[in-house]
Design an enzyme around this catalytic site. Structure first.
Site, PDB file in Angstrom:
ATOM      1  N   SER A   1      34.021  50.285  43.924  1.00 41.05           N
ATOM      2  CA  SER A   1      35.186  49.551  43.436  1.00 41.05           C
ATOM      3  C   SER A   1      36.156  49.282  44.575  1.00 41.05           C
ATOM      4  O   SER A   1      36.347  50.130  45.438  1.00 41.05           O
ATOM      5  CB  SER A   1      35.886  50.391  42.365  1.00 41.05           C
TER       6      SER A   1
ATOM      7  N   ARG B   1      34.483  54.352  35.495  1.00 42.23           N
ATOM      8  CA  ARG B   1      33.673  53.142  35.710  1.00 42.23           C
ATOM      9  C   ARG B   1      32.237  53.572  35.536  1.00 42.23           C
ATOM     10  O   ARG B   1      31.717  54.382  36.315  1.00 42.23           O
ATOM     11  CB  ARG B   1      33.935  52.595  37.113  1.00 42.23           C
TER      12      ARG B   1
ATOM     13  N   HIS C   1      35.396  45.009  30.116  1.00 36.80           N
ATOM     14  CA  HIS C   1      36.202  45.251  31.326  1.00 36.80           C
ATOM     15  C   HIS C   1      37.668  44.968  30.986  1.00 36.80           C
ATOM     16  O   HIS C   1      38.249  43.972  31.424  1.00 36.80           O
ATOM     17  CB  HIS C   1      35.714  44.339  32.447  1.00 36.80           C
TER      18      HIS C   1
ATOM     19  N   GLN D   1      40.665  44.217  33.604  1.00 35.80           N
ATOM     20  CA  GLN D   1      40.551  42.904  34.253  1.00 35.80           C
ATOM     21  C   GLN D   1      41.131  41.804  33.374  1.00 35.80           C
ATOM     22  O   GLN D   1      41.850  40.927  33.839  1.00 35.80           O
ATOM     23  CB  GLN D   1      39.085  42.594  34.563  1.00 35.80           C
TER      24      GLN D   1
ATOM     25  N   ASP E   1      32.316  34.204  37.244  1.00 31.68           N
ATOM     26  CA  ASP E   1      32.165  35.555  37.785  1.00 31.68           C
ATOM     27  C   ASP E   1      30.840  35.604  38.528  1.00 31.68           C
ATOM     28  O   ASP E   1      30.074  34.636  38.537  1.00 31.68           O
ATOM     29  CB  ASP E   1      32.202  36.571  36.623  1.00 31.68           C
TER      30      ASP E   1
ATOM     31  N   MET F   1      25.324  43.927  41.713  1.00 34.38           N
ATOM     32  CA  MET F   1      24.594  45.005  42.376  1.00 34.38           C
ATOM     33  C   MET F   1      23.398  45.413  41.523  1.00 34.38           C
ATOM     34  O   MET F   1      23.527  45.565  40.312  1.00 34.38           O
ATOM     35  CB  MET F   1      25.506  46.218  42.566  1.00 34.38           C
TER      36      MET F   1
ATOM     37  N   CYS G   1      37.181  37.100  39.029  1.00 38.55           N
ATOM     38  CA  CYS G   1      37.671  38.483  39.175  1.00 38.55           C
ATOM     39  C   CYS G   1      37.270  39.139  40.492  1.00 38.55           C
ATOM     40  O   CYS G   1      37.706  40.254  40.774  1.00 38.55           O
ATOM     41  CB  CYS G   1      37.214  39.339  37.987  1.00 38.55           C
TER      42      CYS G   1
ATOM     43  N   ARG H   1      45.842  43.166  38.972  1.00 39.99           N
ATOM     44  CA  ARG H   1      45.097  44.347  38.539  1.00 39.99           C
ATOM     45  C   ARG H   1      45.980  45.584  38.673  1.00 39.99           C
ATOM     46  O   ARG H   1      45.942  46.488  37.842  1.00 39.99           O
ATOM     47  CB  ARG H   1      43.833  44.537  39.397  1.00 39.99           C
TER      48      ARG H   1
END
Length: 361
Positions: free
Chosen positions: A83, A134, A161, A164, A275, A280, A317, A344
């Site tokens: 993060s 998270r 989320h 966000q 987005d 990942m 984001c 944020r």
């Protein structure tokens, strides 16, 4: 001469309530922040309003000494994934409120290795005053909340989320307010309530059917914001999310559109949001995903061809990749991505204040 020793032993006659059913591990359940789906429109407005007030207090009224209501308190950050914005926002927010953020990454603790999530939640929550997590599957954050004796804040799950989307709402309010007020070099967004700026907006989503879109669907229609969503064929949101969005839209009068055509979604949009398509762990699917998302890159040409509103804005984001949006849009005057990223911090500060300081709604 020797200094007198202060007697620090507890009073022999006082009895302290544990707040528990007998001296057991069953405690009164705190209020958690797992998704905006769990809160009313007024509560979401209040979270945004409080975030804006924190921004004004910390950035523009710097002569005032901030209160430190979380002095001596600790927020554990249990992060299974890396993060940037969430970690910086949360650690700096806790410092601002006088508390301490303890970062516990996947390599730092036994989470899911030698210790179950259930055990971790019970142990960690007995020593801290809040947990921000998270995680991977949404069932993980739900299990943490079920077992925790302190407030749990969802810093991201595969399904939702929420912090966000609060930042997105705050950014939209600021943008609409400042555009209409004509204030060039002054911050005045705190002088208008977000219920006067947000209802009636038209948002176009162009991208994956992911946690950001799902959080948008359980928050925006509730506030009267219409959502037109374009996702490739086969990319669909969870049924319960769609049901919530449709029920909220019916009550507020917001419109919902689901399509596989980005041009159809972007028509008449005030805001275009996208987005990352390749997150990942999805790198091996990159070639296939690039094929499936062909035509989904946000460009000036796409917005013009689709017929977005003349003053349309762009949000993302972060982190961002070229295939999602080109540089011309990303670094343009239309782009709200950097204020959105900064917000944020203010919305996370608002959430921590609401659930850790004030005990929720």
């Amino acid at each position: 001469s020797t200094m007198p020793v202060m007697d620090s032993t507890p009073s022999q006659t006082s009895v302290y309530s544990t707040g528990k059913a007998g001296y057991s591990t069953i405690a009164k359940k705190p209020q958690h922040f797992l998704s905006t789906a769990d809160f009313t429109a007024e509560q979401l407005y209040e979270l945004v309003r409080r975030a804006i007030n924190f921004k004004v207090e910390a950035k523009y009224e710097t002569s005032k000494t901030p209160e430190r209501p979380l002095t001596g308190k600790t927020l554990a950050l249990i992060f299974s994934k890396r993060s940037t914005r969430t970690r910086v926002a949360t650690e700096s927010s806790m410092a601002y409120l006088g508390g301490h953020a303890m970062f516990l990454g996947g390599q730092d603790i036994q989470l899911g290795v030698n210790e179950s999530l259930l055990d971790t939640s019970r142990v960690v929550s007995s020593m801290v005053d809040g947990i921000m997590a998270r995680v991977n599957g949404h069932e993980e954050i739900e299990l943490l909340a079920q077992e925790s004796t302190v407030p749990i804040i969802n810093a991201l799950s595969a399904k939702y989320h929420p912090t966000q989307i609060l930042a997105d709402l705050m950014t939209l309010h600021e943008h609409v307010h400042h555009r209409k007020s004509g204030a060039k070099d002054q911050y005045t967004a705190h002088l208008q309530h977000p219920r006067e700026t947000l209802p009636g907006l038209r948002v176009a989503w162009v991208g994956d059917a992911n946690n950001i879109l799902q959080e948008i669907l359980v928050a925006f229609p509730k506030l009267g914001i219409s959502v037109a969503s374009a996702c490739p064929k086969g990319y669909t949101c969870d049924e319960d999310v769609l049901a919530i969005a449709k029920a909220d839209a019916k009550k507020s009068g917001a419109e919902l559109l689901f399509t596989t055509d980005p041009l159809e979604a972007v028509k008449n949009a005030d805001v275009i949001i996208t987005d990352t398509w390749i997150s990942m762990g999805q790198e091996d699917e990159k070639a296939q995903r690039l094929r499936e998302f062909e035509g989904y890159q946000v460009t000036m040409e796409m917005a013009n061809k689709a017929g977005a509103k003349p003053d349309w804005s762009f949000m993302h984001c972060l982190p961002r990749k070229q295939e999602e949006v080109d540089d011309e849009v990303f670094y343009s005057e239309r782009s709200l991505v950097f204020p959105e990223a900064e917000n944020r911090k203010w919305t996370i500060l608002s959430v921590i204040d609401t659930f850790m300081v004030k005990g929720g709604f």
